[in-house]
Design a protein around this motif. Sequence first.
Motif, PDB file in Angstrom:
ATOM      1  N   PRO A 134       0.826  -1.493   0.329  1.00 21.53           N
ATOM      2  CA  PRO A 134       0.125  -0.134  -0.044  1.00 21.53           C
ATOM      3  C   PRO A 134       1.083   1.891   0.157  1.00 21.53           C
ATOM      4  CG  PRO A 134      -1.078  -1.362   1.583  1.00 21.53           C
ATOM      5  CD  PRO A 134       0.351  -2.571   1.087  1.00 21.53           C
ATOM      6  N   MET A 135       0.776   2.359  -0.536  1.00 20.48           N
ATOM      7  CA  MET A 135       0.639   3.905  -0.511  1.00 20.48           C
ATOM      8  C   MET A 135       0.755   3.320   1.660  1.00 20.48           C
ATOM      9  SD  MET A 135      -1.053   7.317  -1.291  1.00 20.48           S
ATOM     10  CE  MET A 135      -2.222   6.458  -0.112  1.00 20.48           C
ATOM     11  N   ARG A 136       2.093   4.532   1.029  1.00 21.11           N
ATOM     12  CA  ARG A 136       2.424   4.509   3.163  1.00 21.11           C
ATOM     13  C   ARG A 136       2.049   6.099   3.018  1.00 21.11           C
ATOM     14  NH1 ARG A 136       7.748   3.746   5.146  1.00 21.11           N
ATOM     15  NH2 ARG A 136       8.550   5.345   3.820  1.00 21.11           N
ATOM     16  N   GLY A 137       0.813   6.790   2.561  1.00 21.38           N
ATOM     17  CA  GLY A 137       1.087   8.353   3.081  1.00 21.38           C
ATOM     18  C   GLY A 137       0.007   8.242   4.364  1.00 21.38           C
ATOM     19  N   PRO A 138      -0.668   7.276   4.659  1.00 20.71           N
ATOM     20  CA  PRO A 138      -1.292   7.353   5.667  1.00 20.71           C
ATOM     21  C   PRO A 138      -0.310   7.032   7.305  1.00 20.71           C
ATOM     22  CG  PRO A 138      -3.169   6.249   4.676  1.00 20.71           C
ATOM     23  CD  PRO A 138      -1.580   6.472   4.201  1.00 20.71           C
ATOM     24  N   GLU A 139       0.569   6.615   6.585  1.00 20.92           N
ATOM     25  CA  GLU A 139       0.904   5.924   7.821  1.00 20.92           C
ATOM     26  C   GLU A 139       2.406   6.411   8.148  1.00 20.92           C
ATOM     27  OE1 GLU A 139       5.412   2.878   8.563  1.00 20.92           O
ATOM     28  OE2 GLU A 139       3.503   2.859   7.270  1.00 20.92           O
ATOM     29  N   LYS A 140       2.902   7.630   7.194  1.00 21.86           N
ATOM     30  CA  LYS A 140       3.722   8.948   7.319  1.00 21.86           C
ATOM     31  C   LYS A 140       3.064   9.513   8.598  1.00 21.86           C
ATOM     32  CE  LYS A 140       6.154  10.621   4.240  1.00 21.86           C
ATOM     33  NZ  LYS A 140       7.735  10.229   4.808  1.00 21.86           N
ATOM     34  N   ALA A 141       2.119  10.040   8.063  1.00 21.11           N
ATOM     35  CA  ALA A 141       0.870  10.776   8.914  1.00 21.11           C
ATOM     36  C   ALA A 141       1.547  10.686  10.355  1.00 21.11           C
ATOM     37  CB  ALA A 141      -0.419  11.079   8.568  1.00 21.11           C
ATOM     38  N   ALA A 142       0.795   9.264  10.911  1.00 25.65           N
ATOM     39  CA  ALA A 142       0.877   8.980  12.445  1.00 25.65           C
ATOM     40  C   ALA A 142       2.039   9.305  12.508  1.00 25.65           C
ATOM     41  CB  ALA A 142       0.683   7.553  12.448  1.00 25.65           C
ATOM     42  N   ARG A 143       3.263   8.765  12.115  1.00 25.81           N
ATOM     43  CA  ARG A 143       4.313   9.242  12.176  1.00 25.81           C
ATOM     44  C   ARG A 143       4.663  10.372  12.805  1.00 25.81           C
ATOM     45  NH1 ARG A 143       8.839   5.052   9.105  1.00 25.81           N
ATOM     46  NH2 ARG A 143       7.914   3.046   9.036  1.00 25.81           N
ATOM     47  N   ALA A 144       4.522  11.321  11.625  1.00 30.96           N
ATOM     48  CA  ALA A 144       4.340  13.087  12.233  1.00 30.96           C
ATOM     49  C   ALA A 144       3.828  13.011  13.395  1.00 30.96           C
ATOM     50  CB  ALA A 144       3.894  13.813  11.517  1.00 30.96           C
ATOM     51  N   ARG A 166      -7.546  13.546  15.734  1.00 36.57           N
ATOM     52  CA  ARG A 166      -9.029  12.574  16.729  1.00 36.57           C
ATOM     53  C   ARG A 166      -9.648  12.928  15.293  1.00 36.57           C
ATOM     54  NH1 ARG A 166      -6.849  14.313  21.573  1.00 36.57           N
ATOM     55  NH2 ARG A 166      -7.680  16.052  21.620  1.00 36.57           N
ATOM     56  N   SER A 167     -10.067  14.313  14.712  1.00 34.29           N
ATOM     57  CA  SER A 167     -10.900  14.695  14.104  1.00 34.29           C
ATOM     58  C   SER A 167     -11.026  13.432  12.554  1.00 34.29           C
ATOM     59  CB  SER A 167     -11.849  16.111  13.429  1.00 34.29           C
ATOM     60  OG  SER A 167     -10.339  16.085  12.901  1.00 34.29           O
ATOM     61  N   LEU A 168     -10.390  12.693  12.375  1.00 35.87           N
ATOM     62  CA  LEU A 168      -9.666  11.894  11.103  1.00 35.87           C
ATOM     63  C   LEU A 168     -10.539  11.077  10.945  1.00 35.87           C
ATOM     64  CD1 LEU A 168      -5.740  13.934  10.678  1.00 35.87           C
ATOM     65  CD2 LEU A 168      -8.422  13.716   9.288  1.00 35.87           C
ATOM     66  N   PRO A 169     -10.969  10.053   9.843  1.00 33.88           N
ATOM     67  CA  PRO A 169     -11.361   8.738  10.137  1.00 33.88           C
ATOM     68  C   PRO A 169     -10.280   8.027  10.551  1.00 33.88           C
ATOM     69  CG  PRO A 169     -11.380   9.674   8.276  1.00 33.88           C
ATOM     70  CD  PRO A 169     -10.525  10.864   8.633  1.00 33.88           C
ATOM     71  N   PRO A 170     -10.290   6.272  11.125  1.00 41.05           N
ATOM     72  CA  PRO A 170      -9.232   6.096  11.429  1.00 41.05           C
ATOM     73  C   PRO A 170      -8.017   5.390  10.129  1.00 41.05           C
ATOM     74  CG  PRO A 170     -11.306   4.853  12.588  1.00 41.05           C
ATOM     75  CD  PRO A 170     -11.503   5.869  11.567  1.00 41.05           C
ATOM     76  N   TRP A 171      -8.759   5.441   8.808  1.00 42.12           N
ATOM     77  CA  TRP A 171      -8.050   5.411   7.854  1.00 42.12           C
ATOM     78  C   TRP A 171      -6.770   6.035   7.539  1.00 42.12           C
ATOM     79  CZ3 TRP A 171      -7.121   7.724   3.225  1.00 42.12           C
ATOM     80  CH2 TRP A 171      -8.307   8.973   2.745  1.00 42.12           C
ATOM     81  N   ALA A 172      -7.453   7.305   7.605  1.00 41.47           N
ATOM     82  CA  ALA A 172      -6.552   8.782   7.541  1.00 41.47           C
ATOM     83  C   ALA A 172      -4.842   8.289   8.397  1.00 41.47           C
ATOM     84  CB  ALA A 172      -7.092   9.419   7.100  1.00 41.47           C
ATOM     85  N   ARG A 173      -5.615   7.991   9.557  1.00 38.76           N
ATOM     86  CA  ARG A 173      -4.747   8.083  10.318  1.00 38.76           C
ATOM     87  C   ARG A 173      -3.325   6.299  10.502  1.00 38.76           C
ATOM     88  NH1 ARG A 173      -9.553   8.717  13.878  1.00 38.76           N
ATOM     89  NH2 ARG A 173      -9.020   7.055  15.098  1.00 38.76           N
ATOM     90  N   GLY A 174      -3.983   6.405   9.456  1.00 32.86           N
ATOM     91  CA  GLY A 174      -3.173   4.373   9.763  1.00 32.86           C
ATOM     92  C   GLY A 174      -3.909   3.479  10.524  1.00 32.86           C
ATOM     93  N   GLU A 175      -4.670   3.738  10.785  1.00 34.02           N
ATOM     94  CA  GLU A 175      -5.248   2.197  11.813  1.00 34.02           C
ATOM     95  C   GLU A 175      -6.059   1.275  11.487  1.00 34.02           C
ATOM     96  OE1 GLU A 175      -7.483   4.941  14.594  1.00 34.02           O
ATOM     97  OE2 GLU A 175      -5.351   6.195  15.148  1.00 34.02           O
ATOM     98  N   VAL A 176      -6.244   1.588  10.398  1.00 29.32           N
ATOM     99  CA  VAL A 176      -7.002   0.494   9.331  1.00 29.32           C
ATOM    100  C   VAL A 176      -6.200   0.370   8.226  1.00 29.32           C
ATOM    101  CG1 VAL A 176      -8.638  -0.001  11.106  1.00 29.32           C
ATOM    102  CG2 VAL A 176      -9.326   1.199   9.102  1.00 29.32           C
ATOM    103  N   PRO A 177      -6.404  -0.512   6.711  1.00 30.40           N
ATOM    104  CA  PRO A 177      -6.631  -0.339   5.985  1.00 30.40           C
ATOM    105  C   PRO A 177      -7.515   0.785   4.800  1.00 30.40           C
ATOM    106  CG  PRO A 177      -6.544  -2.457   6.386  1.00 30.40           C
ATOM    107  CD  PRO A 177      -6.873  -2.090   7.329  1.00 30.40           C
TER     108      PRO A 177
END
Length: 316
Positions: A134-144, A166-177
């Motif tokens: 998968p593209m790692r965009g959400p993962e990079k956001a979580a690392r930030a 916290r206002s973002l949905p779980p997928w945008a935080r890299g928590e779920v695919p």
Amino acid sequence: MTTPLLPALRAEARGAAHPTGIPCVCGGATLADRPDGTVVRHGDTVAKAHAPDTDRADLDRRLAVAALPALAGVLLPPLRPTATAVQDRLVTFWPHGTPVDPDHPEHAPWEAAAGLLARLHTTPGHRLPPGLPPMRGPEKAARALARLDASAPGHPAAAPVRRAWRSLPPWARGEVPYEHAHALCHGDLHLGQLVRHPADSGTWLLIDVDDLGIGDPAWDLARPAAWFACGLLSSDEWTRFLTAYQRAGGAKELSVDDPWPALDVPARALTVQTAALAVAKATEAGRPLDDVEEAVVDACARMAFVPPDLGNGHAK
């Protein structure tokens, strides 16, 4: 600051540039020296040591994508098809290209970037190597956000950034695919990811495959969208970017008329990522936030209470 890796990486770059071992006067330069990526240049060859936790199989698949004939003229192709181990790091080799001039933002190649993204996003799936991650965009956001928590937990700007996160949905935080990932995406698009190759005279190409993978095309447009929403990118530049993307055949949901239903969540995620890194870096350097950094933190404060399902609610 010189690290133990740098001398070995410089030697690898020199060896890649001159495999016969003939002495040269090319000279070298350190282009970046960060924990997540060290980059050196020797003559026309660039060597990059990737982050210590980089997965070899995933990186090699991403290199294979960059070398695809179908993506000639889109991604800068590597000089070698697979990564090389140097000390405890994976290293890749690339031709040198001329980057965007940060001192002349008025010359930023927005139309070229948009056209490259459109071609990337419309690459047929059967052309891609199997197992592309998968593209790692959400993962990079979580690392930030993790860096913010580690470096600046008590900074006054940290609270609105966390609320926006916290206002973002779980997928945008890299928590779920993300269930709707369907296109080849760059994953970390910004102007620093463009070079002219051949240097100075060539066309613009995308570089940096670390985050390349299958994802949502909106994520690749989200950083310029966030800059526009924060007032850091003019309406004219934003419109030119979107128009060029559509003319090049980009994703239909990212239309010039109303792209925000698709862009809203990724743009907010990129705003939070940018703000988190800004606060962390300022704290680590012992300096106050500058005007641009204040602008992205202010955007987080405005959007912290926007429900994730409001598709066209953006921070502007």
